[in-house]
Design a protein around this motif. Structure first.
Motif, mmCIF file in Angstrom:
data_model
loop_
_atom_site.group_PDB
_atom_site.id
_atom_site.type_symbol
_atom_site.label_atom_id
_atom_site.label_comp_id
_atom_site.label_asym_id
_atom_site.label_seq_id
_atom_site.Cartn_x
_atom_site.Cartn_y
_atom_site.Cartn_z
ATOM 1 N N GLU A 175 -9.475 -2.085 6.773
ATOM 2 C CA GLU A 175 -10.512 -1.531 5.896
ATOM 3 C C GLU A 175 -9.988 -0.363 5.062
ATOM 4 O OE1 GLU A 175 -13.917 -0.525 8.146
ATOM 5 O OE2 GLU A 175 -14.286 -2.578 8.844
ATOM 6 N N SER A 177 -7.800 1.180 2.229
ATOM 7 C CA SER A 177 -7.088 0.743 1.028
ATOM 8 C C SER A 177 -5.923 1.688 0.738
ATOM 9 C CB SER A 177 -8.030 0.728 -0.170
ATOM 10 O OG SER A 177 -8.427 2.054 -0.503
ATOM 11 N N SER A 179 -5.328 3.088 -2.048
ATOM 12 C CA SER A 179 -5.848 4.208 -2.840
ATOM 13 C C SER A 179 -6.468 5.272 -1.949
ATOM 14 C CB SER A 179 -6.881 3.716 -3.850
ATOM 15 O OG SER A 179 -6.283 2.848 -4.792
ATOM 16 N N SER A 180 -7.253 4.845 -0.946
ATOM 17 C CA SER A 180 -7.914 5.820 -0.075
ATOM 18 C C SER A 180 -6.895 6.573 0.772
ATOM 19 C CB SER A 180 -8.936 5.119 0.835
ATOM 20 O OG SER A 180 -8.286 4.209 1.702
ATOM 21 N N ARG A 189 -0.436 6.310 -5.354
ATOM 22 C CA ARG A 189 -0.181 4.971 -4.817
ATOM 23 C C ARG A 189 1.309 4.622 -4.928
ATOM 24 N NH1 ARG A 189 -4.028 0.804 -4.821
ATOM 25 N NH2 ARG A 189 -2.493 -0.481 -5.911
ATOM 26 N N ARG A 204 1.654 -6.056 3.523
ATOM 27 C CA ARG A 204 0.422 -5.419 4.032
ATOM 28 C C ARG A 204 -0.409 -6.437 4.797
ATOM 29 N NH1 ARG A 204 -3.863 -1.766 2.746
ATOM 30 N NH2 ARG A 204 -4.900 -1.561 4.743
#
Length: 215
Positions: A175, A177, A179-180, A189, A204
């Protein structure tokens, strides 16, 4: 042409016009004394700047250099009126020499149209080169000493080892990402992909779908 065929003490310039150059570094200073000294030395034309020697514009200096012709002589009240540094001074005088133009400094009594004046400037040039080599040598020795002490040279890494470990642990969560994770760690990134290369080529998916070991 080899060094053996060059007479480094041969006079340069002389016989032409005397062209003066004066400069003050602040608005509060007055050019009158410098101009009077140049006029007394016989300068038929005088250029002057009211700008700092660190100001690369020095428009009137460049105008004076452009005005000079072979056999003319550039005259200054003192050496510090012409160059911003000894390297700058020597570069300007060397340029004049190549054009067959002499140089005189009234305060220091230097005159490249005479053998004695030429000798002094060659000593200056040798000293400037020696100082430059010392600086380069000192820089290299400092870098070598830093490496010997195990110091990292250059820019620090964008991610620390601890951040890389955190990134890898968070990437195991399907869950989370990229980016997060990048925002949480305060990096981009691109940086995440650079320091966690296993993310490339679809890794990934393999990382997050792999069965977890029982506790």
């Amino acid at each position: 042409m080899g060094f053996d065929s060059v007479d480094f003490l041969a006079p340069v310039g002389g016989g032409g016009a005397l062209i003066g150059y004066a400069r003050v570094s602040t608005k509060g200073q007055n050019l009158d004394r410098q101009i009077a000294a140049l006029e007394a030395a016989g300068c038929e034309r005088i250029f002057s700047d009211k700008k700092s020697g660190k100001n690369t514009e020095r428009e009137e200096l460049w105008n004076a250099l452009d005005y000079l012709r072979t056999n003319d002589t550039l005259v200054v009240p003192s050496l510090d009126r012409l160059g911003r540094s000894i390297q700058d001074l020597i570069a300007i005088v060397a340029g004049l020499r190549e054009r067959g133009i002499g140089f005189r400094s009234l305060h220091e009594a230097l005159d490249t149209t005479t053998p004695g004046g030429r000798l002094v400037f060659h000593v200056f040039a040798a000293l400037a080169e020696f100082i430059r080599e010392l600086i380069v040598q000192g820089t290299h020795e400092g870098l070598a000493a830093a490496r010997a002490r195990g110091q990292r040279l250059g820019r620090p890494p964008a991610m620390t080892e601890e951040q890389i470990r955190h990134a890898r642990s968070m990437l195991a969560d399907p869950e989370a990402s990229i980016s997060s994770i990048a925002r949480m760690l305060g990096v981009s990134r691109t940086t995440i992909y650079k320091y966690v290369p296993e993310l490339g080529a679809g890794a990934r998916t393999a990382l997050t779908s792999a069965p977890k070991e029982p506790r």
